[in-house]
Design a protein around this motif. Sequence first.
Motif, PDB file in Angstrom:
ATOM      1  N   LEU A   2      31.610 -23.262  52.456  1.00  0.00           N
ATOM      2  CA  LEU A   2      32.594 -22.903  50.898  1.00  0.00           C
ATOM      3  C   LEU A   2      32.294 -23.423  49.829  1.00  0.00           C
ATOM      4  N   GLY A   3      31.163 -24.696  49.891  1.00  0.00           N
ATOM      5  CA  GLY A   3      30.988 -25.022  48.809  1.00  0.00           C
ATOM      6  C   GLY A   3      29.673 -24.148  48.018  1.00  0.00           C
ATOM      7  N   ALA A   4      28.660 -23.956  48.933  1.00  0.00           N
ATOM      8  CA  ALA A   4      27.931 -22.920  48.313  1.00  0.00           C
ATOM      9  C   ALA A   4      27.814 -22.332  47.135  1.00  0.00           C
ATOM     10  N   VAL A   5      29.125 -21.636  47.610  1.00  0.00           N
ATOM     11  CA  VAL A   5      30.290 -20.694  47.756  1.00  0.00           C
ATOM     12  C   VAL A   5      30.632 -20.562  45.449  1.00  0.00           C
ATOM     13  N   TRP A   6      31.091 -22.184  45.777  1.00  0.00           N
ATOM     14  CA  TRP A   6      32.330 -22.884  44.937  1.00  0.00           C
ATOM     15  C   TRP A   6      31.249 -23.519  43.779  1.00  0.00           C
ATOM     16  N   HIS A   7      30.408 -23.943  44.069  1.00  0.00           N
ATOM     17  CA  HIS A   7      28.875 -24.780  43.367  1.00  0.00           C
ATOM     18  C   HIS A   7      28.229 -23.142  42.447  1.00  0.00           C
ATOM     19  N   ASN A   8      28.465 -22.409  42.889  1.00  0.00           N
ATOM     20  CA  ASN A   8      27.806 -21.402  42.018  1.00  0.00           C
ATOM     21  C   ASN A   8      28.966 -19.983  41.120  1.00  0.00           C
ATOM     22  N   ILE A   9      29.759 -21.001  41.363  1.00  0.00           N
ATOM     23  CA  ILE A   9      30.525 -20.481  40.350  1.00  0.00           C
ATOM     24  C   ILE A   9      31.559 -21.907  39.615  1.00  0.00           C
ATOM     25  N   SER A  10      31.441 -22.905  39.029  1.00  0.00           N
ATOM     26  CA  SER A  10      31.851 -23.840  38.946  1.00  0.00           C
ATOM     27  C   SER A  10      30.864 -23.676  37.908  1.00  0.00           C
ATOM     28  N   GLY A  11      29.462 -24.320  38.509  1.00  0.00           N
ATOM     29  CA  GLY A  11      28.500 -24.555  37.816  1.00  0.00           C
ATOM     30  C   GLY A  11      27.679 -23.600  36.110  1.00  0.00           C
ATOM     31  N   PRO A  12      27.944 -22.222  37.073  1.00  0.00           N
ATOM     32  CA  PRO A  12      27.736 -21.498  35.382  1.00  0.00           C
ATOM     33  C   PRO A  12      29.248 -21.892  34.790  1.00  0.00           C
ATOM     34  N   ILE A  13      30.342 -22.099  34.827  1.00  0.00           N
ATOM     35  CA  ILE A  13      31.417 -22.090  34.675  1.00  0.00           C
ATOM     36  C   ILE A  13      31.044 -23.243  33.388  1.00  0.00           C
ATOM     37  N   ILE A  14      31.063 -24.614  33.666  1.00  0.00           N
ATOM     38  CA  ILE A  14      30.530 -25.269  32.707  1.00  0.00           C
ATOM     39  C   ILE A  14      29.290 -25.385  31.932  1.00  0.00           C
ATOM     40  N   ALA A  15      28.758 -24.427  32.455  1.00  0.00           N
ATOM     41  CA  ALA A  15      27.207 -24.454  32.102  1.00  0.00           C
ATOM     42  C   ALA A  15      27.846 -24.269  30.528  1.00  0.00           C
ATOM     43  N   THR A  16      28.257 -22.591  30.257  1.00  0.00           N
ATOM     44  CA  THR A  16      29.006 -21.943  29.949  1.00  0.00           C
ATOM     45  C   THR A  16      29.250 -22.076  27.972  1.00  0.00           C
ATOM     46  N   ILE A  17      30.646 -23.396  28.841  1.00  0.00           N
ATOM     47  CA  ILE A  17      31.221 -24.265  28.444  1.00  0.00           C
ATOM     48  C   ILE A  17      30.329 -24.945  27.223  1.00  0.00           C
ATOM     49  N   TRP A  18      29.540 -26.209  27.862  1.00  0.00           N
ATOM     50  CA  TRP A  18      29.014 -26.519  27.711  1.00  0.00           C
ATOM     51  C   TRP A  18      27.651 -26.155  26.168  1.00  0.00           C
ATOM     52  N   SER A  19      27.032 -24.854  26.587  1.00  0.00           N
ATOM     53  CA  SER A  19      26.035 -23.931  25.940  1.00  0.00           C
ATOM     54  C   SER A  19      26.729 -23.563  24.698  1.00  0.00           C
ATOM     55  N   LYS A  20      27.665 -23.778  25.063  1.00  0.00           N
ATOM     56  CA  LYS A  20      29.026 -22.758  23.215  1.00  0.00           C
ATOM     57  C   LYS A  20      28.987 -24.609  22.289  1.00  0.00           C
ATOM     58  N   ASN A  21      29.451 -24.973  23.209  1.00  0.00           N
ATOM     59  CA  ASN A  21      29.877 -26.806  22.479  1.00  0.00           C
ATOM     60  C   ASN A  21      27.972 -27.382  21.877  1.00  0.00           C
ATOM     61  N   ALA A  22      27.296 -27.115  22.461  1.00  0.00           N
ATOM     62  CA  ALA A  22      25.358 -27.503  21.887  1.00  0.00           C
ATOM     63  C   ALA A  22      25.899 -26.103  20.817  1.00  0.00           C
ATOM     64  N   ALA A  23      25.386 -24.785  20.379  1.00  0.00           N
ATOM     65  CA  ALA A  23      25.735 -24.352  19.709  1.00  0.00           C
ATOM     66  C   ALA A  23      26.732 -24.240  18.145  1.00  0.00           C
ATOM     67  N   ASP A  24      27.843 -24.995  19.197  1.00  0.00           N
ATOM     68  CA  ASP A  24      28.989 -25.239  17.791  1.00  0.00           C
ATOM     69  C   ASP A  24      28.405 -26.370  17.036  1.00  0.00           C
ATOM     70  N   SER A  25      28.353 -27.563  17.802  1.00  0.00           N
ATOM     71  CA  SER A  25      27.812 -28.720  16.919  1.00  0.00           C
ATOM     72  C   SER A  25      26.002 -28.249  16.147  1.00  0.00           C
ATOM     73  N   GLU A  26      25.121 -27.506  17.315  1.00  0.00           N
ATOM     74  CA  GLU A  26      23.940 -27.273  16.002  1.00  0.00           C
ATOM     75  C   GLU A  26      24.753 -27.265  14.662  1.00  0.00           C
ATOM     76  N   GLU A  27      25.561 -26.324  14.778  1.00  0.00           N
ATOM     77  CA  GLU A  27      25.859 -24.901  13.730  1.00  0.00           C
ATOM     78  C   GLU A  27      26.679 -26.377  12.689  1.00  0.00           C
ATOM     79  N   GLU A  28      27.515 -27.114  13.637  1.00  0.00           N
ATOM     80  CA  GLU A  28      28.233 -28.178  12.225  1.00  0.00           C
ATOM     81  C   GLU A  28      27.037 -29.275  11.523  1.00  0.00           C
ATOM     82  N   GLU A  29      25.485 -29.637  12.112  1.00  0.00           N
ATOM     83  CA  GLU A  29      24.846 -30.335  11.654  1.00  0.00           C
ATOM     84  C   GLU A  29      24.710 -29.174  10.553  1.00  0.00           C
TER      85      GLU A  29
END
Length: 327
Positions: free
Chosen positions: A287-314
């Motif tokens: 079940l970890g093999a399934v869930w880790h590959n769901i949570s990983g992309p979710i948090i990666a997407t959130i953080w990548s958007k935050n990084a883009a927003d930070s760069e835009e603000e800078e």
Amino acid sequence: MKTLEKISSFAGKYFALLVILIAVIAYLIPETFLPFRSYITLLLGVVMFGMGLTLKAVDFKLILTNPKPVLIGVAAQFVIMPLVAFAIAYMLQLPNELAAGLVLLGSVPGGTASNVMVYLAKGNVPLSITMTSFSTLLAPLMTPVLLLWLAGQWMPVNVMDMFMSIVQVIIVPIVLGLLIKKLLPTVVEKSANVVPLISVLAIIIIVSAVVAGNVNNIASAGLLVFVGVFLHNGAGLLLGYFTGKMMKLSRSDCRAISIEVGMQNSGLGVALATAHLGPLAALPSALGAVWHNISGPIIATIWSKNAADSEEEEMEAIPLESKPSQV
């Protein structure tokens, strides 16, 4: 070869969806996938062989040039995840075999898919790769000892047998991969884009085999185990990030450590549980093999958007005359 590269790219891009899809199919028609149970260890060896083909000396350079984040991350990996798994197993009052299986999931090293997630999350990719490599090489010692210490009360743990299993299924394939890369560099370079496809297929087959072999267990205890895996993964991501934060590491380092700590080598957990603890103990890792590959992309997407927003603000904060000209 180009067709294979396109398929490999597709498989890597939609890996999480493919894992979920195959898990559902294996649950609905298990008899199709049951024969693969005999090949779980071999398939994991294939994944680790692929890792050996892609490893470079520079992957370990950080240990010498900037050891602090590496040591903090690896220490968090082998402290946070086993102890959190132990606490959750007690809190949920899991049956002995499932409790031992969850602790095993917490005691294995970081998964190779974490490197991709760190890249997508705008984290420190070299740190992620070094942590994966270093924790994987430490696994033959750390995983059996941690399991004996934390799960020995629930299941008998033979440290030497498990040590030998990890050496055979991880260290030997990685060393073979490194040797092949050294002896046949041109061939390895040409096949570099296809190797991920082989690893993805191997992991998918491993998940399908474990799900197919645990249909009744999933029906009776699947929800409880999923709650345990969900809490375990969430705690790893959160505590991994704040460990880096407390040690005054950069945001990029914190993201890398968070994902590395939260995403485990579930395939190794499945193989070790199947060989040494019993089929039910493999369920948390499956079940970890399934869930880790769901949570990983979710948090990666959130953080990548935050990084883009930070760069835009800078960029907006830079005076107009000092901004780069647009052609």
